[in-house]
Design a protein around this motif. Structure first.
Motif, PDB file in Angstrom:
ATOM      1  N   LYS A 289     -31.551  21.261  48.493  1.00 28.30           N
ATOM      2  CA  LYS A 289     -30.485  20.264  48.600  1.00 28.30           C
ATOM      3  C   LYS A 289     -31.075  18.854  48.619  1.00 28.30           C
ATOM      4  O   LYS A 289     -32.210  18.651  49.050  1.00 28.30           O
ATOM      5  N   ALA A 290     -30.296  17.876  48.172  1.00 34.46           N
ATOM      6  CA  ALA A 290     -30.718  16.480  48.196  1.00 34.46           C
ATOM      7  C   ALA A 290     -30.696  15.950  49.621  1.00 34.46           C
ATOM      8  O   ALA A 290     -29.756  16.208  50.372  1.00 34.46           O
ATOM      9  N   LYS A 291     -31.743  15.243  50.011  1.00 34.90           N
ATOM     10  CA  LYS A 291     -31.812  14.678  51.359  1.00 34.90           C
ATOM     11  C   LYS A 291     -31.074  13.342  51.444  1.00 34.90           C
ATOM     12  O   LYS A 291     -30.577  12.982  52.496  1.00 34.90           O
ATOM     13  N   LYS A 292     -31.047  12.611  50.331  1.00 33.87           N
ATOM     14  CA  LYS A 292     -30.419  11.293  50.294  1.00 33.87           C
ATOM     15  C   LYS A 292     -29.493  11.176  49.091  1.00 33.87           C
ATOM     16  O   LYS A 292     -29.669  11.867  48.097  1.00 33.87           O
ATOM     17  N   SER A 293     -28.528  10.283  49.185  1.00 33.06           N
ATOM     18  CA  SER A 293     -27.677   9.958  48.042  1.00 33.06           C
ATOM     19  C   SER A 293     -28.368   8.877  47.221  1.00 33.06           C
ATOM     20  O   SER A 293     -28.908   7.921  47.775  1.00 33.06           O
ATOM     21  N   ILE A 294     -28.353   9.017  45.890  1.00 30.93           N
ATOM     22  CA  ILE A 294     -28.910   8.014  44.987  1.00 30.93           C
ATOM     23  C   ILE A 294     -27.859   7.738  43.926  1.00 30.93           C
ATOM     24  O   ILE A 294     -27.583   8.587  43.070  1.00 30.93           O
TER      25      ILE A 294
ATOM     26  N   ARG B  24     -25.481  13.030  45.319  1.00 30.92           N
ATOM     27  CA  ARG B  24     -24.937  12.901  46.670  1.00 30.92           C
ATOM     28  C   ARG B  24     -25.758  13.717  47.647  1.00 30.92           C
ATOM     29  O   ARG B  24     -26.310  14.762  47.295  1.00 30.92           O
ATOM     30  N   GLU B  25     -25.806  13.256  48.891  1.00 30.47           N
ATOM     31  CA  GLU B  25     -26.533  13.956  49.939  1.00 30.47           C
ATOM     32  C   GLU B  25     -25.957  15.360  50.129  1.00 30.47           C
ATOM     33  O   GLU B  25     -24.744  15.545  50.189  1.00 30.47           O
TER      34      GLU B  25
END
Length: 58
Positions: free
Chosen positions: A30-35, A41-42
């Motif tokens: 999973k993504a740790k941060k939104s970019i 998305r996080e």
């Protein structure tokens, strides 16, 4: 796995391929941060991973 959010069949195919290669079930990452520039998305699924242990015979 950039289109994992829109294309779940591609994610399932990647998981199946990794399971065949590694001999164990992969884990979704999973993504740790939104970019914003990547439209990410996080908490969104971004890929799959396995931990290789011992000798892997192909």
């Amino acid at each position: 796995m950039g289109d994992a959010e829109q294309n779940s069949k591609g994610l399932e195919a990647a998981m199946r391929d990794l399971a065949l290669i590694a001999g164990q079930r992969p884990v979704k990452t999973k993504a740790k941060k939104s970019i914003a520039s990547f439209k990410l998305r996080e908490g969104a699924t971004v890929g799959v991973a396995v931990t290789l242990r011992g000798n892997v015979v192909i």
